[in-house]
Scaffold this motif. Structure first.
Motif, PDB file in Angstrom:
ATOM      1  N   ILE A 197      80.785  37.267  78.598  1.00 14.80           N
ATOM      2  CA  ILE A 197      80.690  36.663  77.269  1.00 14.80           C
ATOM      3  C   ILE A 197      82.078  36.610  76.643  1.00 14.80           C
ATOM      4  O   ILE A 197      82.829  37.562  76.696  1.00 14.80           O
ATOM      5  N   GLY A 198      82.406  35.455  76.074  1.00 19.86           N
ATOM      6  CA  GLY A 198      83.704  35.287  75.426  1.00 19.86           C
ATOM      7  C   GLY A 198      83.579  35.114  73.933  1.00 19.86           C
ATOM      8  O   GLY A 198      84.525  35.359  73.192  1.00 19.86           O
ATOM      9  N   GLY A 199      82.432  34.683  73.491  1.00 20.21           N
ATOM     10  CA  GLY A 199      82.206  34.493  72.069  1.00 20.21           C
ATOM     11  C   GLY A 199      80.811  33.961  71.831  1.00 20.21           C
ATOM     12  O   GLY A 199      80.207  33.359  72.713  1.00 20.21           O
ATOM     13  N   GLU A 200      80.325  34.212  70.619  1.00 19.20           N
ATOM     14  CA  GLU A 200      78.975  33.776  70.256  1.00 19.20           C
ATOM     15  C   GLU A 200      78.941  33.399  68.788  1.00 19.20           C
ATOM     16  O   GLU A 200      79.706  33.934  67.991  1.00 19.20           O
ATOM     17  N   ARG A 201      78.023  32.498  68.468  1.00 25.13           N
ATOM     18  CA  ARG A 201      77.716  32.179  67.074  1.00 25.13           C
ATOM     19  C   ARG A 201      76.204  32.218  66.938  1.00 25.13           C
ATOM     20  O   ARG A 201      75.523  31.205  67.086  1.00 25.13           O
ATOM     21  N   GLY A 202      75.703  33.408  66.731  1.00 27.75           N
ATOM     22  CA  GLY A 202      74.259  33.586  66.573  1.00 27.75           C
ATOM     23  C   GLY A 202      73.505  33.138  67.804  1.00 27.75           C
ATOM     24  O   GLY A 202      73.944  33.343  68.928  1.00 27.75           O
ATOM     25  N   GLU A 203      72.369  32.521  67.586  1.00 30.07           N
ATOM     26  CA  GLU A 203      71.524  32.027  68.675  1.00 30.07           C
ATOM     27  C   GLU A 203      71.842  30.587  69.048  1.00 30.07           C
ATOM     28  O   GLU A 203      71.192  30.005  69.911  1.00 30.07           O
ATOM     29  N   ALA A 204      72.890  30.004  68.417  1.00 32.27           N
ATOM     30  CA  ALA A 204      73.158  28.583  68.607  1.00 32.27           C
ATOM     31  C   ALA A 204      74.272  28.285  69.596  1.00 32.27           C
ATOM     32  O   ALA A 204      74.380  27.159  70.076  1.00 32.27           O
ATOM     33  N   PHE A 205      75.108  29.266  69.933  1.00 30.05           N
ATOM     34  CA  PHE A 205      76.282  28.977  70.765  1.00 30.05           C
ATOM     35  C   PHE A 205      76.758  30.240  71.464  1.00 30.05           C
ATOM     36  O   PHE A 205      76.746  31.331  70.893  1.00 30.05           O
ATOM     37  N   ALA A 206      77.191  30.075  72.711  1.00 26.85           N
ATOM     38  CA  ALA A 206      77.844  31.159  73.457  1.00 26.85           C
ATOM     39  C   ALA A 206      78.877  30.543  74.381  1.00 26.85           C
ATOM     40  O   ALA A 206      78.680  29.447  74.918  1.00 26.85           O
ATOM     41  N   ALA A 207      79.981  31.245  74.552  1.00 29.96           N
ATOM     42  CA  ALA A 207      81.008  30.858  75.511  1.00 29.96           C
ATOM     43  C   ALA A 207      81.081  31.945  76.568  1.00 29.96           C
ATOM     44  O   ALA A 207      81.163  33.128  76.250  1.00 29.96           O
ATOM     45  N   LEU A 208      81.030  31.524  77.828  1.00 33.03           N
ATOM     46  CA  LEU A 208      81.085  32.440  78.955  1.00 33.03           C
ATOM     47  C   LEU A 208      82.287  32.094  79.820  1.00 33.03           C
ATOM     48  O   LEU A 208      82.695  30.929  79.893  1.00 33.03           O
ATOM     49  N   PHE A 209      82.822  33.102  80.502  1.00 33.93           N
ATOM     50  CA  PHE A 209      84.007  32.919  81.327  1.00 33.93           C
ATOM     51  C   PHE A 209      83.792  33.552  82.692  1.00 33.93           C
ATOM     52  O   PHE A 209      83.061  34.524  82.816  1.00 33.93           O
ATOM     53  N   ASP A 210      84.500  33.015  83.699  1.00 31.50           N
ATOM     54  CA  ASP A 210      84.547  33.693  84.988  1.00 31.50           C
ATOM     55  C   ASP A 210      85.976  34.174  85.225  1.00 31.50           C
ATOM     56  O   ASP A 210      86.834  34.053  84.341  1.00 31.50           O
ATOM     57  N   ASP A 211      86.246  34.714  86.401  1.00 36.62           N
ATOM     58  CA  ASP A 211      87.565  35.254  86.703  1.00 36.62           C
ATOM     59  C   ASP A 211      88.542  34.192  87.199  1.00 36.62           C
ATOM     60  O   ASP A 211      89.679  34.510  87.525  1.00 36.62           O
ATOM     61  N   ASP A 212      88.097  32.937  87.282  1.00 33.07           N
ATOM     62  CA  ASP A 212      88.945  31.875  87.820  1.00 33.07           C
ATOM     63  C   ASP A 212      89.251  30.789  86.790  1.00 33.07           C
ATOM     64  O   ASP A 212      89.644  29.685  87.153  1.00 33.07           O
ATOM     65  N   GLY A 213      89.035  31.078  85.510  1.00 36.34           N
ATOM     66  CA  GLY A 213      89.396  30.128  84.468  1.00 36.34           C
ATOM     67  C   GLY A 213      88.288  29.222  83.972  1.00 36.34           C
ATOM     68  O   GLY A 213      88.526  28.365  83.115  1.00 36.34           O
ATOM     69  N   LEU A 214      87.074  29.374  84.475  1.00 39.95           N
ATOM     70  CA  LEU A 214      85.960  28.562  83.987  1.00 39.95           C
ATOM     71  C   LEU A 214      85.573  28.993  82.582  1.00 39.95           C
ATOM     72  O   LEU A 214      85.454  30.182  82.297  1.00 39.95           O
ATOM     73  N   VAL A 215      85.370  28.019  81.721  1.00 46.74           N
ATOM     74  CA  VAL A 215      84.794  28.237  80.393  1.00 46.74           C
ATOM     75  C   VAL A 215      83.490  27.440  80.365  1.00 46.74           C
ATOM     76  O   VAL A 215      83.495  26.216  80.419  1.00 46.74           O
ATOM     77  N   LEU A 216      82.374  28.151  80.315  1.00 43.92           N
ATOM     78  CA  LEU A 216      81.055  27.528  80.280  1.00 43.92           C
ATOM     79  C   LEU A 216      80.456  27.805  78.913  1.00 43.92           C
ATOM     80  O   LEU A 216      80.234  28.966  78.552  1.00 43.92           O
ATOM     81  N   THR A 217      80.224  26.752  78.145  1.00 41.41           N
ATOM     82  CA  THR A 217      79.643  26.942  76.818  1.00 41.41           C
ATOM     83  C   THR A 217      78.185  26.514  76.833  1.00 41.41           C
ATOM     84  O   THR A 217      77.783  25.604  77.563  1.00 41.41           O
ATOM     85  N   LEU A 218      77.404  27.190  76.012  1.00 36.25           N
ATOM     86  CA  LEU A 218      75.984  26.921  75.852  1.00 36.25           C
ATOM     87  C   LEU A 218      75.737  26.570  74.395  1.00 36.25           C
ATOM     88  O   LEU A 218      76.147  27.315  73.505  1.00 36.25           O
ATOM     89  N   MET A 219      75.087  25.430  74.154  1.00 30.92           N
ATOM     90  CA  MET A 219      74.762  25.001  72.795  1.00 30.92           C
ATOM     91  C   MET A 219      73.269  24.758  72.701  1.00 30.92           C
ATOM     92  O   MET A 219      72.688  24.102  73.562  1.00 30.92           O
ATOM     93  N   LYS A 220      72.667  25.280  71.651  1.00 34.71           N
ATOM     94  CA  LYS A 220      71.215  25.200  71.467  1.00 34.71           C
ATOM     95  C   LYS A 220      70.774  23.821  70.992  1.00 34.71           C
ATOM     96  O   LYS A 220      71.414  23.193  70.160  1.00 34.71           O
ATOM     97  N   SER A 221      69.644  23.391  71.561  1.00 36.17           N
ATOM     98  CA  SER A 221      68.969  22.177  71.127  1.00 36.17           C
ATOM     99  C   SER A 221      67.470  22.410  71.270  1.00 36.17           C
ATOM    100  O   SER A 221      67.033  23.168  72.145  1.00 36.17           O
ATOM    101  N   ALA A 222      66.702  21.788  70.433  1.00 34.67           N
ATOM    102  CA  ALA A 222      65.247  21.937  70.513  1.00 34.67           C
ATOM    103  C   ALA A 222      64.696  21.333  71.797  1.00 34.67           C
ATOM    104  O   ALA A 222      63.698  21.806  72.338  1.00 34.67           O
ATOM    105  N   GLU A 223      65.349  20.289  72.302  1.00 35.44           N
ATOM    106  CA  GLU A 223      64.923  19.614  73.523  1.00 35.44           C
ATOM    107  C   GLU A 223      66.109  19.443  74.444  1.00 35.44           C
ATOM    108  O   GLU A 223      67.229  19.233  73.980  1.00 35.44           O
TER     109      GLU A 223
END
Length: 112
Positions: A28-54
């Motif tokens: 985990i690299g950062g979060e904004r409540g239940e609506a957003f999270a940023a995840l990282f790996d050891d090779d420079g990947l930044v994978l973000t998750l954004m909430k949507s109802a659908e």
């Protein structure tokens, strides 16, 4: 040059985050409540998750995690199915591979 940032829209950020941390070692690299999270790996990947109802990804859309061996693919398959995830059986295609439905509405390929 390499692709090192992907944003996924998901119905459940917490569940998708937990899945990616637990099975694929993302941190985990950062979060904004239940609506957003940023995840990282050891090779420079930044994978973000954004909430949507659908979430509506095309049928063949997926992200992939390459493993170091076919045995690692088999281990991942055993672990995921034991924990109740819906995964195809590993098979020889463009490598030794299987697909698993991830929480939040996207698909992950695991391959070697």
């Amino acid at each position: 040059m390499k692709l090192n940032h992907v944003n996924l829209t998901v119905t459940d950020v917490a569940a998708a985050k937990h899945f990616l941390q637990t099975y694929f070692g993302l941190k985990i690299g950062g979060e904004r409540g239940e609506a957003f999270a940023a995840l990282f790996d050891d090779d420079g990947l930044v994978l973000t998750l954004m909430k949507s109802a659908e979430v509506h990804y095309p049928k063949t859309f997926h992200i992939g995690f390459i493993q170091e061996s076919e045995e690692k693919v088999n281990e991942m398959h055993r672990r995921l199915t034991k924990d109740g995830f819906e995964a195809t059986a590993p098979k020889r295609a463009h490598g030794w591979t299987f697909y698993v439905k991830a929480p939040g509405g996207f698909t992950v390929e695991v391959l070697a």
